[in-house]
Design a protein around this motif. Sequence first.
Motif, PDB file in Angstrom:
ATOM      1  N   SER A  46       0.826  -1.213   0.000  1.00 55.30           N
ATOM      2  CA  SER A  46       0.000   0.000   0.000  1.00 55.30           C
ATOM      3  C   SER A  46       0.859   1.262   0.000  1.00 55.30           C
ATOM      4  O   SER A  46       1.965   1.295   0.548  1.00 55.30           O
ATOM      5  CB  SER A  46      -0.926   0.011   1.222  1.00 55.30           C
ATOM      6  OG  SER A  46      -0.181   0.191   2.418  1.00 55.30           O
ATOM      7  N   VAL A  47       0.324   2.314  -0.624  1.00 52.18           N
ATOM      8  CA  VAL A  47       1.016   3.609  -0.651  1.00 52.18           C
ATOM      9  C   VAL A  47       1.127   4.185   0.759  1.00 52.18           C
ATOM     10  O   VAL A  47       2.143   4.798   1.119  1.00 52.18           O
ATOM     11  CB  VAL A  47       0.275   4.587  -1.583  1.00 52.18           C
ATOM     12  CG1 VAL A  47       0.878   5.986  -1.484  1.00 52.18           C
ATOM     13  CG2 VAL A  47       0.320   4.099  -3.023  1.00 52.18           C
ATOM     14  N   ASP A  48       0.100   3.965   1.572  1.00 49.36           N
ATOM     15  CA  ASP A  48       0.131   4.463   2.953  1.00 49.36           C
ATOM     16  C   ASP A  48       1.317   3.879   3.713  1.00 49.36           C
ATOM     17  O   ASP A  48       2.010   4.583   4.457  1.00 49.36           O
ATOM     18  CB  ASP A  48      -1.170   4.111   3.679  1.00 49.36           C
ATOM     19  CG  ASP A  48      -2.330   4.985   3.240  1.00 49.36           C
ATOM     20  OD1 ASP A  48      -2.082   6.016   2.588  1.00 49.36           O
ATOM     21  OD2 ASP A  48      -3.487   4.631   3.555  1.00 49.36           O
ATOM     22  N   HIS A  49       1.546   2.565   3.530  1.00 50.90           N
ATOM     23  CA  HIS A  49       2.674   1.924   4.220  1.00 50.90           C
ATOM     24  C   HIS A  49       3.996   2.452   3.677  1.00 50.90           C
ATOM     25  O   HIS A  49       4.955   2.645   4.442  1.00 50.90           O
ATOM     26  CB  HIS A  49       2.597   0.411   4.050  1.00 50.90           C
ATOM     27  CG  HIS A  49       3.627  -0.338   4.835  1.00 50.90           C
ATOM     28  ND1 HIS A  49       3.657  -0.347   6.213  1.00 50.90           N
ATOM     29  CD2 HIS A  49       4.696  -1.082   4.435  1.00 50.90           C
ATOM     30  CE1 HIS A  49       4.676  -1.073   6.636  1.00 50.90           C
ATOM     31  NE2 HIS A  49       5.331  -1.530   5.576  1.00 50.90           N
ATOM     32  N   PHE A  50       4.051   2.683   2.383  1.00 47.96           N
ATOM     33  CA  PHE A  50       5.257   3.243   1.764  1.00 47.96           C
ATOM     34  C   PHE A  50       5.603   4.600   2.393  1.00 47.96           C
ATOM     35  O   PHE A  50       6.745   4.854   2.785  1.00 47.96           O
ATOM     36  CB  PHE A  50       5.030   3.386   0.256  1.00 47.96           C
ATOM     37  CG  PHE A  50       6.103   4.152  -0.460  1.00 47.96           C
ATOM     38  CD1 PHE A  50       7.353   3.595  -0.693  1.00 47.96           C
ATOM     39  CD2 PHE A  50       5.862   5.450  -0.911  1.00 47.96           C
ATOM     40  CE1 PHE A  50       8.342   4.310  -1.354  1.00 47.96           C
ATOM     41  CE2 PHE A  50       6.846   6.175  -1.570  1.00 47.96           C
ATOM     42  CZ  PHE A  50       8.083   5.603  -1.799  1.00 47.96           C
ATOM     43  N   HIS A  51       4.610   5.465   2.495  1.00 41.36           N
ATOM     44  CA  HIS A  51       4.852   6.783   3.087  1.00 41.36           C
ATOM     45  C   HIS A  51       5.195   6.678   4.577  1.00 41.36           C
ATOM     46  O   HIS A  51       6.005   7.459   5.095  1.00 41.36           O
ATOM     47  CB  HIS A  51       3.634   7.688   2.887  1.00 41.36           C
ATOM     48  CG  HIS A  51       3.471   8.156   1.471  1.00 41.36           C
ATOM     49  ND1 HIS A  51       4.444   8.846   0.801  1.00 41.36           N
ATOM     50  CD2 HIS A  51       2.424   8.021   0.597  1.00 41.36           C
ATOM     51  CE1 HIS A  51       4.040   9.142  -0.421  1.00 41.36           C
ATOM     52  NE2 HIS A  51       2.811   8.646  -0.580  1.00 41.36           N
ATOM     53  N   HIS A  52       4.583   5.706   5.261  1.00 39.72           N
ATOM     54  CA  HIS A  52       4.905   5.491   6.674  1.00 39.72           C
ATOM     55  C   HIS A  52       6.381   5.126   6.843  1.00 39.72           C
ATOM     56  O   HIS A  52       7.061   5.651   7.737  1.00 39.72           O
ATOM     57  CB  HIS A  52       4.014   4.385   7.250  1.00 39.72           C
ATOM     58  CG  HIS A  52       4.408   3.939   8.620  1.00 39.72           C
ATOM     59  ND1 HIS A  52       4.157   4.676   9.758  1.00 39.72           N
ATOM     60  CD2 HIS A  52       5.068   2.817   9.047  1.00 39.72           C
ATOM     61  CE1 HIS A  52       4.622   4.050  10.813  1.00 39.72           C
ATOM     62  NE2 HIS A  52       5.184   2.918  10.413  1.00 39.72           N
ATOM     63  N   CYS A  53       6.864   4.239   5.994  1.00 44.33           N
ATOM     64  CA  CYS A  53       8.273   3.830   6.083  1.00 44.33           C
ATOM     65  C   CYS A  53       9.207   4.990   5.767  1.00 44.33           C
ATOM     66  O   CYS A  53      10.260   5.158   6.399  1.00 44.33           O
ATOM     67  CB  CYS A  53       8.530   2.661   5.133  1.00 44.33           C
ATOM     68  SG  CYS A  53       7.721   1.128   5.625  1.00 44.33           S
ATOM     69  N   LEU A  54       8.812   5.808   4.785  1.00 45.19           N
ATOM     70  CA  LEU A  54       9.632   6.972   4.447  1.00 45.19           C
ATOM     71  C   LEU A  54       9.708   7.961   5.609  1.00 45.19           C
ATOM     72  O   LEU A  54      10.776   8.501   5.932  1.00 45.19           O
ATOM     73  CB  LEU A  54       9.062   7.681   3.219  1.00 45.19           C
ATOM     74  CG  LEU A  54       9.331   7.064   1.848  1.00 45.19           C
ATOM     75  CD1 LEU A  54       8.698   7.924   0.761  1.00 45.19           C
ATOM     76  CD2 LEU A  54      10.831   6.916   1.587  1.00 45.19           C
ATOM     77  N   SER A  55       8.578   8.188   6.255  1.00 47.22           N
ATOM     78  CA  SER A  55       8.534   9.209   7.310  1.00 47.22           C
ATOM     79  C   SER A  55       9.157   8.741   8.613  1.00 47.22           C
ATOM     80  O   SER A  55       9.675   9.545   9.383  1.00 47.22           O
ATOM     81  CB  SER A  55       7.083   9.635   7.550  1.00 47.22           C
ATOM     82  OG  SER A  55       6.310   8.537   8.024  1.00 47.22           O
ATOM     83  N   THR A  56       9.127   7.437   8.871  1.00 45.50           N
ATOM     84  CA  THR A  56       9.646   6.908  10.135  1.00 45.50           C
ATOM     85  C   THR A  56      11.055   6.342  10.022  1.00 45.50           C
ATOM     86  O   THR A  56      11.712   6.097  11.033  1.00 45.50           O
ATOM     87  CB  THR A  56       8.728   5.808  10.686  1.00 45.50           C
ATOM     88  OG1 THR A  56       8.660   4.736   9.738  1.00 45.50           O
ATOM     89  CG2 THR A  56       7.319   6.352  10.949  1.00 45.50           C
ATOM     90  N   GLY A  57      11.486   6.083   8.789  1.00 44.89           N
ATOM     91  CA  GLY A  57      12.798   5.478   8.610  1.00 44.89           C
ATOM     92  C   GLY A  57      12.828   3.994   8.904  1.00 44.89           C
ATOM     93  O   GLY A  57      13.908   3.399   9.026  1.00 44.89           O
ATOM     94  N   VAL A  58      11.667   3.399   9.016  1.00 42.21           N
ATOM     95  CA  VAL A  58      11.584   1.961   9.276  1.00 42.21           C
ATOM     96  C   VAL A  58      11.572   1.211   7.954  1.00 42.21           C
ATOM     97  O   VAL A  58      10.797   1.540   7.045  1.00 42.21           O
ATOM     98  CB  VAL A  58      10.305   1.616  10.079  1.00 42.21           C
ATOM     99  CG1 VAL A  58      10.155   0.109  10.230  1.00 42.21           C
ATOM    100  CG2 VAL A  58      10.346   2.285  11.442  1.00 42.21           C
ATOM    101  N   GLN A  59      12.439   0.194   7.842  1.00 41.31           N
ATOM    102  CA  GLN A  59      12.471  -0.602   6.613  1.00 41.31           C
ATOM    103  C   GLN A  59      11.242  -1.492   6.541  1.00 41.31           C
ATOM    104  O   GLN A  59      10.865  -2.118   7.537  1.00 41.31           O
ATOM    105  CB  GLN A  59      13.734  -1.462   6.574  1.00 41.31           C
ATOM    106  CG  GLN A  59      13.895  -2.229   5.268  1.00 41.31           C
ATOM    107  CD  GLN A  59      15.286  -2.794   5.105  1.00 41.31           C
ATOM    108  OE1 GLN A  59      16.260  -2.189   5.546  1.00 41.31           O
ATOM    109  NE2 GLN A  59      15.382  -3.951   4.477  1.00 41.31           N
ATOM    110  N   PRO A  60      10.581  -1.554   5.395  1.00 41.52           N
ATOM    111  CA  PRO A  60       9.385  -2.393   5.289  1.00 41.52           C
ATOM    112  C   PRO A  60       9.732  -3.873   5.430  1.00 41.52           C
ATOM    113  O   PRO A  60      10.843  -4.299   5.090  1.00 41.52           O
ATOM    114  CB  PRO A  60       8.855  -2.081   3.886  1.00 41.52           C
ATOM    115  CG  PRO A  60      10.046  -1.618   3.122  1.00 41.52           C
ATOM    116  CD  PRO A  60      10.896  -0.871   4.116  1.00 41.52           C
ATOM    117  N   ASP A  61       8.781  -4.629   5.957  1.00 44.47           N
ATOM    118  CA  ASP A  61       8.973  -6.076   6.048  1.00 44.47           C
ATOM    119  C   ASP A  61       9.015  -6.662   4.649  1.00 44.47           C
ATOM    120  O   ASP A  61       8.128  -6.411   3.820  1.00 44.47           O
ATOM    121  CB  ASP A  61       7.833  -6.713   6.846  1.00 44.47           C
ATOM    122  CG  ASP A  61       7.932  -6.402   8.329  1.00 44.47           C
ATOM    123  OD1 ASP A  61       9.059  -6.433   8.854  1.00 44.47           O
ATOM    124  OD2 ASP A  61       6.892  -6.139   8.953  1.00 44.47           O
TER     125      ASP A  61
END
Length: 440
Positions: A46-61
């Motif tokens: 999802s785009v929402d998860h993509f933006h969340h990872c960008l803003s938090t610096g957390v690498q996606p699973d």
Amino acid sequence: MSNKNKFDIEHLGAPKYKSPMELGKEPGDQLFDFINESNRLVFDLSVDHFHHCLSTGVQPDCMEMAGPREDLFFDAKNVTAAIVTCGGLCPGINNVIRGVVMALHYFYGVKRIIGVPYGYEGLNPEKGHELVELTPEKVNNIHQFGGTFLGSSRGGQDVEIMVDTLEANNVDMLFAIGGDGTLKGVNAIGEEIGRRNAKISVVGIPKTIDNDIDLIDESFGFETAFDVASPILRDAHNEATGAYNGISIIKLMGRDSGFIAASAALAMPVVNFVLIPEMHFSLDGERGFLKALEHRLEQKKHAVIVVAEGAGQHLFQEREEVKDASGNVQHQDIGVFLKEQISAYFKSKETPVTIKYIDPSYIVRCAPANSSDSVYCSRLAYHAVHGAMAGKTKFVASRVNNKYVYIPISEVTKKRKKIDLEDELWFSVLQSTGQPFFLS
């Protein structure tokens, strides 16, 4: 960014051998390329998860791509592999058995493959089941038949005894074909192997006719199940329309999840009501099921009802919980109960009805895999073998987001997958049947 990834797969150790498969290593050579260990696929697209990872610096699973590796942990010519099938029957089990044997023998040159008879019982010498030597010749035609060539059973055995048996037979890799209980069992076997510092890979191939394994797109056999159920629904519709106020009730498998009932109703859109474990419904009241059924008969003079086996358990009187050997709660028979309640309701109103009750569960689960499932089974089997040869362990070969990947068994067994009543699948069922959004 954090490098912690819940989808990381355990390895038995560093690779020591080169694959005997002559595959490509670069684009443009017109050969399928080996899969690099660094190849990963993002789980949440999802785009929402993509933006969340960008803003938090957390690498996606990210999940490991399934497929053949150039560097292997096992020396293929000295490998002994074992295959076990557990739990209830399901279309496609024999296809997976055949696929694993063929991949081991023809892709890697494995000479010794053992079939474990009657589920995990076969790994307990006290049960007296002899291990079976499997060859391409023995399994060549088993895909044409339903059931399991090796036999199955429910329930686990002592983990230490099972690992003793694997070690006594010099098994290097165990392929376990089964559902939630089977996968938890083979994961426990893997943990005991780890405690002994033994080098045995354990692999799960998700099998559940109910399609209730979490995270994955679908389990093999599920598509065949609702494919086989569809003409049964057609015939049940013929029965219903052949009588004044004719009612057909068809009970389909689905202990905790209603995927078969929902999908069969969509595939054969003659169904008027679908009742599944995920929904709460009432029999009585102005908005209850019986009133809705009465309204249907007034309009069309017939009705087709599909009910999953685990639906409506709240309607029964409470009793002491009974479980089968696999630890699954044994549900009371909702199909017979519905027939009795419907009959009594219309009798009290002096309205004549003709009710036909059909339970095709054992026909459905024993059917051979259809063409689509056959393809799926073969590909799952091949990917399971590739992962095991690379020394990966305690993982399932599966398809997620329409890509073949490896996922830790511990992740897919955390909970059962269920229909989300707010999801498009259930909305499609409601649109197809025309039943009310709520029956309570």
